[in-house]
Write an enzyme that holds these catalytic residues in place. Structure first.
Site, PDB file in Angstrom:
ATOM      1  N   GLU A 122       0.822  -1.202   0.000  1.00 36.76           N
ATOM      2  CA  GLU A 122       0.000   0.000   0.000  1.00 36.76           C
ATOM      3  C   GLU A 122       0.859   1.256   0.000  1.00 36.76           C
ATOM      4  O   GLU A 122       1.791   1.389   0.777  1.00 36.76           O
ATOM      5  CB  GLU A 122      -0.940   0.005   1.209  1.00 36.76           C
ATOM      6  CG  GLU A 122      -1.930  -1.147   1.239  1.00 36.76           C
ATOM      7  CD  GLU A 122      -2.922  -1.112   0.082  1.00 36.76           C
ATOM      8  OE1 GLU A 122      -3.002  -0.074  -0.614  1.00 36.76           O
ATOM      9  OE2 GLU A 122      -3.624  -2.120  -0.121  1.00 36.76           O
ATOM     10  N   HIS A 133      -1.541  -5.632   2.147  1.00 33.28           N
ATOM     11  CA  HIS A 133      -2.775  -6.406   2.136  1.00 33.28           C
ATOM     12  C   HIS A 133      -2.487  -7.794   1.566  1.00 33.28           C
ATOM     13  O   HIS A 133      -1.719  -7.932   0.602  1.00 33.28           O
ATOM     14  CB  HIS A 133      -3.843  -5.715   1.290  1.00 33.28           C
ATOM     15  CG  HIS A 133      -4.768  -4.855   2.088  1.00 33.28           C
ATOM     16  ND1 HIS A 133      -4.951  -3.504   1.843  1.00 33.28           N
ATOM     17  CD2 HIS A 133      -5.572  -5.153   3.140  1.00 33.28           C
ATOM     18  CE1 HIS A 133      -5.830  -3.017   2.694  1.00 33.28           C
ATOM     19  NE2 HIS A 133      -6.232  -3.998   3.489  1.00 33.28           N
ATOM     20  N   ARG A 166     -17.943  -0.128   5.254  1.00 37.44           N
ATOM     21  CA  ARG A 166     -19.013  -0.794   4.503  1.00 37.44           C
ATOM     22  C   ARG A 166     -19.786  -1.747   5.394  1.00 37.44           C
ATOM     23  O   ARG A 166     -21.001  -1.933   5.233  1.00 37.44           O
ATOM     24  CB  ARG A 166     -18.406  -1.551   3.317  1.00 37.44           C
ATOM     25  CG  ARG A 166     -19.400  -2.307   2.453  1.00 37.44           C
ATOM     26  CD  ARG A 166     -18.699  -3.001   1.300  1.00 37.44           C
ATOM     27  NE  ARG A 166     -17.657  -3.911   1.743  1.00 37.44           N
ATOM     28  CZ  ARG A 166     -17.883  -5.175   2.136  1.00 37.44           C
ATOM     29  NH1 ARG A 166     -19.119  -5.667   2.131  1.00 37.44           N
ATOM     30  NH2 ARG A 166     -16.881  -5.943   2.505  1.00 37.44           N
ATOM     31  N   CYS A 192      -8.197  -1.538   8.211  1.00 39.60           N
ATOM     32  CA  CYS A 192      -6.824  -1.602   7.705  1.00 39.60           C
ATOM     33  C   CYS A 192      -6.275  -0.208   7.436  1.00 39.60           C
ATOM     34  O   CYS A 192      -5.182   0.146   7.888  1.00 39.60           O
ATOM     35  CB  CYS A 192      -6.760  -2.448   6.430  1.00 39.60           C
ATOM     36  SG  CYS A 192      -7.002  -4.211   6.691  1.00 39.60           S
TER      37      CYS A 192
END
Length: 215
Positions: A79, A165, A89, A142
């Protein structure tokens, strides 16, 4: 000192490969002489950052690499950017579901990883491990941890940090499904590659220092 972190299981999953891979990577790196600790983080907004930052404070690491699950990805994702936004979400493991909230009120919009992600990608490819540079860590726990980490490290000279990830483990994917996965050994080896790269090349580019971190 190297600090690795992974998350506890969340949602309907009974295992989180980020934690099992962090543990295995810790053992790999320890066998090579590195001082490494691994800490499991709760998949909870706020609490996850608090546990991580407490570990940073007590262990005083030179490099921090946090890992999390991104089910559906097929590669180890390095990342690049953490953004100052919590936008869930689904609820976390304690039912929290922030919408359009700042990770750190009044903090910068974003932070970049201070790990050598391009050099790490190259070394992953040399090792035969699928990797990629990702431009988004999402807006779930995360990214929350990634941003909180980089915000804390912004005032700690010489301490570098970042986030990776990981895909699902093969056993997390239903038989016959086209959903990508990656064996645990490959994930752990990939984390170890990123750590070794950070030890040898603290930043990407021609000005990268080659001074190794003391073991």
């Amino acid at each position: 000192m190297i600090l690795l972190t992974g998350f506890e299981p969340f949602g309907d999953q009974s295992v989180n490969p980020s934690w099992t891979a962090a543990l295995r990577a810790r053992d790999i790196l320890r066998s090579e002489g590195y001082k490494v600790e691994a800490v499991e983080l709760p998949c909870v907004f706020g609490e996850s950052a608090s546990v991580l930052l407490a570990a940073v404070e007590s262990l005083a690491p030179d490099v921090v690499l946090s890992a999390g699950l991104a089910g559906g990805r097929e590669r180890l994702s390095l990342e690049r950017v953490a953004i100052n936004c919590d936008d869930a979400r689904i609820p976390d493991n304690k039912g929290k579901r922030p919408i359009d909230e700042e990770v750190v009120p009044g903090g910068p919009a974003a932070y970049f990883s201070t790990l050598p992600i391009k050099a790490s990608l190259r070394n992953l490819q040399i090792a035969g491990i699928k990797g990629e540079i990702s431009q988004s860590a999402g807006t779930y726990v995360c990214n929350h941890v990634f941003y909180a980490l980089m915000h804390a490290l912004a005032t700690r000279d010489g301490v570098r940090g970042g986030f990776v990830h990981l895909p699902y483990l093969p056993e997390q994917v239903p038989e016959g499904s086209a959903t990508p996965s990656m064996p645990l050994d490959a994930m752990a080896a990939g984390i170890a590659v990123v750590v070794r790269t950070a030890v040898q090349a603290p930043v990407d580019g021609p000005k990268a220092s080659k001074v190794p971190i003391p073991r």
